[in-house]
Design an enzyme around this catalytic site. Structure first.
Site, PDB file in Angstrom:
ATOM      1  N   TYR A  72     -27.958 -23.095  48.026  1.00 15.18           N
ATOM      2  CA  TYR A  72     -26.513 -22.933  48.299  1.00 15.18           C
ATOM      3  C   TYR A  72     -25.786 -22.516  47.032  1.00 15.18           C
ATOM      4  CZ  TYR A  72     -21.785 -24.216  49.849  1.00 15.18           C
ATOM      5  OH  TYR A  72     -20.441 -24.212  50.161  1.00 15.18           O
ATOM      6  N   SER A 119     -17.512 -21.324  45.962  1.00 18.73           N
ATOM      7  CA  SER A 119     -17.530 -22.793  45.924  1.00 18.73           C
ATOM      8  C   SER A 119     -17.548 -23.185  44.445  1.00 18.73           C
ATOM      9  CB  SER A 119     -18.806 -23.301  46.604  1.00 18.73           C
ATOM     10  OG  SER A 119     -19.041 -24.661  46.324  1.00 18.73           O
TER      11      SER A 119
HETATM   12  P1  NAD Z   1     -17.401 -25.184  58.841  1.00 22.69           P
HETATM   13  O1  NAD Z   1     -18.816 -25.455  59.174  1.00 22.69           O
HETATM   14  O2  NAD Z   1     -16.335 -26.134  59.283  1.00 22.69           O
HETATM   15  O3  NAD Z   1     -16.996 -23.703  59.322  1.00 22.69           O
HETATM   16  C1  NAD Z   1     -17.828 -22.608  59.060  1.00 22.69           C
HETATM   17  C2  NAD Z   1     -17.620 -21.575  60.149  1.00 22.69           C
HETATM   18  O4  NAD Z   1     -18.475 -20.457  59.884  1.00 22.69           O
HETATM   19  C3  NAD Z   1     -17.992 -22.110  61.547  1.00 22.69           C
HETATM   20  O5  NAD Z   1     -16.940 -21.833  62.456  1.00 22.69           O
HETATM   21  C4  NAD Z   1     -19.253 -21.337  61.887  1.00 22.69           C
HETATM   22  O6  NAD Z   1     -19.404 -21.088  63.285  1.00 22.69           O
HETATM   23  C5  NAD Z   1     -19.038 -20.056  61.116  1.00 22.69           C
HETATM   24  N1  NAD Z   1     -20.290 -19.342  60.878  1.00 22.69           N
HETATM   25  C6  NAD Z   1     -21.465 -19.847  60.418  1.00 22.69           C
HETATM   26  N2  NAD Z   1     -22.394 -18.898  60.400  1.00 22.69           N
HETATM   27  C7  NAD Z   1     -21.809 -17.756  60.852  1.00 22.69           C
HETATM   28  C8  NAD Z   1     -22.272 -16.436  61.080  1.00 22.69           C
HETATM   29  N3  NAD Z   1     -23.540 -16.095  60.835  1.00 22.69           N
HETATM   30  N4  NAD Z   1     -21.401 -15.516  61.556  1.00 22.69           N
HETATM   31  C9  NAD Z   1     -20.119 -15.856  61.819  1.00 22.69           C
HETATM   32  N5  NAD Z   1     -19.629 -17.098  61.630  1.00 22.69           N
HETATM   33  C10 NAD Z   1     -20.465 -18.035  61.170  1.00 22.69           C
HETATM   34  O7  NAD Z   1     -17.373 -25.021  57.263  1.00 22.69           O
HETATM   35  P2  NAD Z   1     -16.194 -25.039  56.187  1.00 22.69           P
HETATM   36  O8  NAD Z   1     -16.319 -26.298  55.441  1.00 22.69           O
HETATM   37  O9  NAD Z   1     -14.889 -24.664  56.791  1.00 22.69           O
HETATM   38  O10 NAD Z   1     -16.742 -23.890  55.241  1.00 22.69           O
HETATM   39  C11 NAD Z   1     -16.141 -22.613  55.151  1.00 22.69           C
HETATM   40  C12 NAD Z   1     -16.626 -21.964  53.865  1.00 22.69           C
HETATM   41  O11 NAD Z   1     -16.230 -22.792  52.768  1.00 22.69           O
HETATM   42  C13 NAD Z   1     -18.128 -21.795  53.752  1.00 22.69           C
HETATM   43  O12 NAD Z   1     -18.416 -20.552  53.131  1.00 22.69           O
HETATM   44  C14 NAD Z   1     -18.542 -22.934  52.847  1.00 22.69           C
HETATM   45  O13 NAD Z   1     -19.733 -22.652  52.147  1.00 22.69           O
HETATM   46  C15 NAD Z   1     -17.348 -23.014  51.933  1.00 22.69           C
HETATM   47  N6  NAD Z   1     -17.154 -24.283  51.234  1.00 22.69           N
HETATM   48  C16 NAD Z   1     -16.964 -25.442  51.940  1.00 22.69           C
HETATM   49  C17 NAD Z   1     -16.768 -26.628  51.243  1.00 22.69           C
HETATM   50  C18 NAD Z   1     -16.550 -27.957  51.952  1.00 22.69           C
HETATM   51  O14 NAD Z   1     -16.591 -29.008  51.298  1.00 22.69           O
HETATM   52  N7  NAD Z   1     -16.286 -27.969  53.249  1.00 22.69           N
HETATM   53  C19 NAD Z   1     -16.772 -26.633  49.839  1.00 22.69           C
HETATM   54  C20 NAD Z   1     -16.973 -25.428  49.162  1.00 22.69           C
HETATM   55  C21 NAD Z   1     -17.145 -24.256  49.877  1.00 22.69           C
END
Ligand code: NAD
Length: 253
Positions: free
Chosen positions: A157, A144
């Site tokens: 985080y 991130s």
């Molecule tokens: P999201 O919540 O839409 O999707 C995350 C997915 O991970 C979900 O399907 C959830 O079921 C799965 N998950 C959670 N815990 C789990 C586990 N223990 N085992 C298996 N699966 C698990 O989130 P997103 O926004 O698509 O985020 C995806 C990645 O991107 C994450 O690592 C998040 O930290 C990172 N990220 C997101 C953003 C943002 O703004 N959305 C920004 C920077 C980084």
């Protein structure tokens, strides 16, 4: 530039939703077989079904990435199904904090570190030997912009995403001569369920999220998927240990 892939099989964790689902769909659009990994069975099956409806090949593998035995079993199932894993996108992650550092709880710390750090480590622990045995591969981990700099009221985080970058760099240098490249993608704010959950209580925060990006908007899941596919593609053959910010200019400040 069209992207070319020497490999045939991609594995995506956290693929039931958001960035993971979009990346799973993008791999399939490029002709790869996709292993859809998540603890959310309904969402994971949904992603696999979307790929099949579009004419692709996909298999959902349920897995909690924080559990060693489940990750090991999931990787065994992956090999049983498609014989190999050429590309792994270790993307499952959570973000549950709301307060400043001293307001965090031990439970929050353990939960965030469990998924974001231990989950990525466990996945690589079982992917790297497989890729070595295959003769190579490429891994992308989701960090991130909070892994590149401070993120107020997200200290745990932020620490977890700094750790993802540390794991990425270490794996990259340890396995470079084994023809395995390991990179990280660093999104800024992306329009996903995670973003909506964090901002639903206060719409002004969503407006602020858009304006804090020099481009004037938050990102789209497809824009992260494109970066992940590039890092896996043959075009990135000389790129390893890199953390690619896909952030609308946020880290240029
Ligand atoms: P999201 O919540 O839409 O999707 C995350 C997915 O991970 C979900 O399907 C959830 O079921 C799965 N998950 C959670 N815990 C789990 C586990 N223990 N085992 C298996 N699966 C698990 O989130 P997103 O926004 O698509 O985020 C995806 C990645 O991107 C994450 O690592 C998040 O930290 C990172 N990220 C997101 C953003 C943002 O703004 N959305 C920004 C920077 C980084």
């Amino acid at each position: 530039m069209s992207m070319t892939f020497s490999g045939q099989v991609a594995l995506v964790t956290g693929a039931a939703a958001g960035i993971g689902r979009a990346t799973a769909l993008a791999f399939a659009e490029h002709g790869l077989k996709v292993l859809v990994v998540d603890l959310d069975s309904a969402g994971g099956e949904g992603t696999a079904e979307l790929i099949r409806q579009a004419g692709g090949e996909a298999l959902f593998l349920p897995c909690d990435v924080t559990k060693d035995a489940q990750v090991q079993q999931m990787m065994t199932q992956a090999v049983d199904a498609y014989s190999r894993v050429d590309y792994a996108f270790n993307n499952a992650g959570i973000e549950i904090e709301k307060g400043r550092l001293a307001e965090g709880s031990e439970a929050e710390f353990d939960a965030i570190m469990g998924v974001n750090v231990k989950g990525v480590w466990l996945c690589m622990k079982y992917q790297l030997p497989l890729m070595m045995a295959q003769g190579g591969g490429a891994i992308v981990n989701t960090a991130s912009v909070a892994g590149l700099g401070a993120a107020p009221k997200m200290s745990i985080y932020s620490a977890s995403k700094h750790a993802v970058i540390g794991l990425t760099k270490s794996a990259a240098i340890e396995y470079a001569k084994k023809h395995i490249r390991v990179n990280a993608v660093c999104p800024a704010v992306i329009d996903t369920d995670m973003f909506r959950r964090a901002h639903e209580a206060d719409p002004r925060k969503a407006e602020f999220a858009a304006t804090m990006h020099p481009v004037g908007r938050i990102g789209k899941v497809e824009e992260i998927a494109a970066a992940v596919l590039y890092l896996c593609s043959d075009g990135a053959a000389f790129t390893t240990g890199h953390s690619l910010a896909v952030d609308g200019g946020v880290t240029a400040f």
